[in-house]
Design a protein around this motif. Structure first.
Motif, short mmCIF file in Angstrom:
data_model
loop_
_atom_site.label_atom_id
_atom_site.label_comp_id
_atom_site.label_asym_id
_atom_site.label_seq_id
_atom_site.Cartn_x
_atom_site.Cartn_y
_atom_site.Cartn_z
N GLY A 172 -10.58 7.28 -16.56
CA GLY A 172 -11.10 8.40 -17.32
C GLY A 172 -10.13 8.85 -18.52
O GLY A 172 -10.20 9.84 -19.17
N ALA A 173 -8.96 8.20 -18.51
CA ALA A 173 -8.12 8.23 -19.80
C ALA A 173 -8.63 7.86 -21.20
O ALA A 173 -9.34 6.97 -21.33
CB ALA A 173 -6.73 7.51 -19.55
N SER A 174 -8.20 8.46 -22.28
CA SER A 174 -8.70 8.15 -23.63
C SER A 174 -7.59 7.29 -24.24
O SER A 174 -6.54 7.57 -24.27
CB SER A 174 -8.78 9.56 -24.21
N LEU A 175 -8.15 6.28 -24.81
CA LEU A 175 -6.98 5.21 -25.64
C LEU A 175 -6.58 5.85 -27.02
O LEU A 175 -5.59 5.43 -27.29
CB LEU A 175 -7.91 4.07 -25.93
N SER A 176 -7.09 7.14 -27.20
CA SER A 176 -6.93 7.69 -28.29
C SER A 176 -5.52 8.73 -27.94
O SER A 176 -5.08 9.49 -28.86
CB SER A 176 -7.74 8.67 -28.95
N GLY A 177 -5.44 8.87 -26.75
CA GLY A 177 -4.10 9.74 -26.23
C GLY A 177 -4.46 11.20 -25.89
O GLY A 177 -5.84 11.65 -26.20
N GLY A 178 -3.88 11.83 -25.07
CA GLY A 178 -3.80 13.32 -24.71
C GLY A 178 -4.51 13.57 -23.50
O GLY A 178 -4.60 14.57 -23.01
N VAL A 179 -5.37 12.54 -22.66
CA VAL A 179 -6.25 12.49 -21.59
C VAL A 179 -5.78 11.56 -20.65
O VAL A 179 -5.70 10.49 -20.96
CB VAL A 179 -7.61 12.67 -22.30
N GLY A 180 -5.57 11.92 -19.39
CA GLY A 180 -5.36 10.92 -18.17
C GLY A 180 -4.87 11.41 -17.05
O GLY A 180 -4.06 12.55 -17.19
N ARG A 181 -5.05 11.13 -16.02
CA ARG A 181 -4.52 11.66 -14.81
C ARG A 181 -4.15 10.45 -13.85
O ARG A 181 -4.67 9.41 -13.81
CB ARG A 181 -5.44 12.48 -13.95
N ALA A 182 -3.09 10.58 -13.00
CA ALA A 182 -2.81 9.65 -11.79
C ALA A 182 -3.83 9.34 -11.13
O ALA A 182 -4.19 8.11 -10.57
CB ALA A 182 -1.50 10.17 -11.05
N THR A 183 -4.69 10.34 -10.84
CA THR A 183 -6.00 10.25 -9.65
C THR A 183 -6.94 9.31 -10.15
O THR A 183 -7.23 8.39 -9.48
CB THR A 183 -6.45 11.55 -9.25
N LEU B 19 0.87 -1.18 0.30
CA LEU B 19 0.25 -0.03 -0.02
C LEU B 19 0.87 1.07 0.03
O LEU B 19 0.59 2.27 -0.73
CB LEU B 19 -1.02 0.06 1.20
N LEU B 20 1.88 1.23 0.67
CA LEU B 20 2.67 2.27 0.77
C LEU B 20 3.60 2.56 -0.52
O LEU B 20 3.50 3.69 -0.93
CB LEU B 20 4.08 2.11 1.82
N VAL B 21 4.03 1.45 -1.19
CA VAL B 21 4.69 1.62 -2.34
C VAL B 21 3.53 2.16 -3.42
O VAL B 21 4.18 3.01 -4.21
CB VAL B 21 5.21 0.17 -2.79
N MET B 22 2.28 1.61 -3.33
CA MET B 22 1.37 2.01 -4.36
C MET B 22 1.29 3.69 -4.25
O MET B 22 1.22 4.49 -5.22
CB MET B 22 -0.03 1.48 -4.06
N LEU B 23 1.08 4.12 -2.98
CA LEU B 23 1.00 5.63 -2.67
C LEU B 23 2.19 6.26 -3.27
O LEU B 23 2.10 7.58 -3.70
CB LEU B 23 0.66 5.89 -1.25
N VAL B 24 3.40 5.84 -3.13
CA VAL B 24 4.68 6.58 -3.47
C VAL B 24 4.51 6.56 -4.77
O VAL B 24 4.82 7.76 -5.49
CB VAL B 24 5.84 5.73 -2.99
N PHE B 25 4.12 5.55 -5.67
CA PHE B 25 4.25 5.65 -7.16
C PHE B 25 3.12 6.49 -7.46
O PHE B 25 3.39 7.00 -8.76
CB PHE B 25 4.42 4.19 -7.77
N PHE B 26 2.06 6.69 -6.83
CA PHE B 26 1.08 7.49 -7.33
C PHE B 26 1.33 9.10 -7.26
O PHE B 26 1.32 9.75 -8.13
CB PHE B 26 -0.24 7.25 -6.53
N GLY B 27 2.22 9.28 -6.18
CA GLY B 27 2.96 10.58 -6.22
C GLY B 27 3.96 10.96 -7.39
O GLY B 27 3.89 11.86 -7.99
N ILE B 28 4.69 9.74 -7.55
CA ILE B 28 5.62 9.88 -8.62
C ILE B 28 4.92 10.18 -9.98
O ILE B 28 5.44 11.02 -10.77
CB ILE B 28 6.55 8.99 -8.67
N THR B 29 3.93 9.40 -10.08
CA THR B 29 3.10 9.48 -11.59
C THR B 29 2.63 10.94 -11.71
O THR B 29 2.67 11.62 -12.78
CB THR B 29 2.13 8.47 -11.68
N GLY B 30 1.82 11.39 -10.67
CA GLY B 30 1.37 12.81 -10.77
C GLY B 30 2.30 13.90 -10.84
O GLY B 30 2.18 14.57 -11.72
N PHE B 31 3.71 13.39 -10.15
CA PHE B 31 4.60 14.67 -10.39
C PHE B 31 5.17 14.53 -11.82
O PHE B 31 5.25 15.68 -12.37
CB PHE B 31 5.63 14.31 -9.37
N VAL B 32 5.21 13.33 -12.45
CA VAL B 32 5.72 13.37 -13.78
C VAL B 32 4.76 13.90 -14.80
O VAL B 32 5.33 14.75 -15.60
CB VAL B 32 6.03 11.82 -14.12
N LEU B 33 3.71 13.65 -14.58
CA LEU B 33 2.66 14.05 -15.62
C LEU B 33 2.49 15.75 -15.61
O LEU B 33 1.98 16.38 -16.67
CB LEU B 33 1.26 13.37 -15.41
#
Length: 320
Positions: free
Chosen positions: A261-272, A172-186
C-alpha cells in the motif's frame, strides 16, 4: 454497522479488508491454496513460508523508510550480499571473532547506505541513479572480496539461519523484531514523522524546519543496515556467503512495499502493509511450487500479481 469505542467508530472486519487490499488478497490466496493444495496449511509448510518471507521482509522494511520519504533504493540486494561477504571474510580470512565479524558486516551495510545518502542529499543525484550505481559497486566489491567463490560464515551468522525450537525459526523471529522496529521508527520517532513529511512535500518539510538532508542520511543508513541484516539471514540459512547472493532481491523488496500500500511518490506506507506484501510474495511462490507450476510461468504470474495489486490500489485510492 460498526460499534463505537469512546465515541469513535470501531472498524468492522469488512471495513478493514476493504481498506487493506493486500491483506484481503493474502487471505484469498491462503484459502484458495488450502483447497487446491491440502499440504499448504501444514505447520511445517507455513513455517517455511515465514522463513522464505523473512529475508525479503527485512529488506522491504528498510526500503519502506526510503519509499515513504519519496526515494528509491535499488542497491539493497547487492548491499546485502556485500555485507554478508565482508562479515564472512572477516571471520574466515582475517580471523576476527564471530560477533565482531558480524558487527563489521552490519557496519558495511550502514556505510553503503550513508554513501547513498550523501550522493542523494548532498550530491543531489536522483535516488534512482545513485542507488543504481551502488548496486553495481557493491556487487563488484562482493566479487572482489570473494574472488568469485562462496565463503563460510561464522557460527553466529549460522545461528541466525537456525531454529531456536522446532516451531520457532530464527529468521522468522528476526523478521518480527525488525517489523516492530520499523513500526516504532515510523510512528513514534521524529525521524519517522520527518520521512512522511519529506515524502509528502520536501520543500514544505524544509520550510517547517526539518533538516531534510540529514534525515535522508538517516533514511539511507537505515536501509543499508536492514539490507545487511537481511544478507546475514540469507547467509545463515545457506551457511555461506555467496558472491551472487540476493540477486534481484531489491525488486522483491520494492514490490513488497508497493503491494503493501505504499506510494512510490512518497508520504504513504506502513510497516504492517510491508509485512503483508512480503507474505503475499512468499505465499504466492510457495503455493505455485505446491501446485507444481513451472518456474518459468511462476515469474509471469508473480509479475502479473504485482501489477494487478498496484493497479487495484491506485483505483481504490482514486475512488476514495
Amino acid at each position: 454497522m460498526s460499534s463505537t469505542v469512546d465515541g469513535r467508530p470501531t472498524p468492522s472486519v469488512r471495513g478493514v479488508l476493504a481498506d487493506n487490499g493486500a491483506l484481503a488478497g493474502l487471505l484469498v490466496m491462503v484459502v484458495a491454496l488450502s483447497i487446491l493444495a491440502p499440504s499448504f496449511l501444514s505447520t511445517q509448510n507455513l513455517l517455511n513460508v515465514g522463513v522464505q518471507a523473512a529475508v525479503v521482509a527485512v529488506l522491504a522494511f528498510g526500503s519502506t523508510f526510503v519509499i515513504v520519504s519519496g526515494g528509491i533504493d535499488l542497491s539493497v540486494g547487492s548491499v546485502a550480499a556485500l555485507s554478508a561477504m565482508v562479515g564472512a571474510w572477516s571471520s574466515a580470512e582475517a580471523g576476527l571473532p564471530g560477533p565482531l565479524a558480524l558487527l563489521v558486516g552490519l557496519l558495511t551495510g550502514v556505510v553503503a547506505g550513508l554513501v547513498n545518502g550523501v550522493l542523494v542529499a548532498y550530491g543531489r543525484l536522483p535516488a534512482f541513479i545513485a542507488t543504481l550505481a551502488m548496486l553495481s559497486v557493491a556487487r563488484g566489491l562482493t566479487l572482489v572480496v570473494s574472488q568469485g567463490s562462496p565463503t563460510e560464515t561464522p557460527d553466529v551468522v549460522g545461528f541466525l539461519g537456525s531454529n531456536l525450537t522446532p516451531y520457532l525459526p530464527m529468521p522468522l523471529l528476526v523478521m518480527l523484531v525488525f517489523f516492530g522496529i520499523t513500526g516504532f521508527v515510523l510512528s513514534r520517532t521524529y525521524s519517522g514523522r520527518a520521512m512522511y513529511a519529506i515524502g509528502g512535500n520536501e520543500e514544505a518539510a524544509r520550510l517547517s524546519g526539518i533538516d531534510t538532508r540529514r534525515q535522508k542520511l538517516v533514511v539511507y543508513a537505515l536501509s543499508g543496515l536492514f539490507a545487511a541484516v537481511a544478507g546475514m539471514l540469507l547467509a545463515g540459512r545457506l551457511s555461506s556467503a555467496g558472491p551472487q547472493a540476493a540477486v534481484g532481491y531489491e525488486l522483491d523488496a520494492i514490490a513488497a512495499v508497493v503491494i503493501g500500500g505504499a506510494s512510490l511518490s512518497g508520504g504513504v506506507g506502513r510497516a504492517t502493509g510491508t509485512l503483508v506484501g512480503a507474505l503475499v510474495l512468499a505465499v504466492l511462490r510457495n503455493g505455485l511450487n505446491q501446485l507444481q507450476v513451472s518456474p518459468f510461468w511462476q515469474q509471469v504470474v508473480i509479475g502479473s500479481v504485482i501489477a494487478l495489486a498496484v493497479l487495484l490500489d491506485t483505483l481504490r485510492r482514486r475512488t476514495r
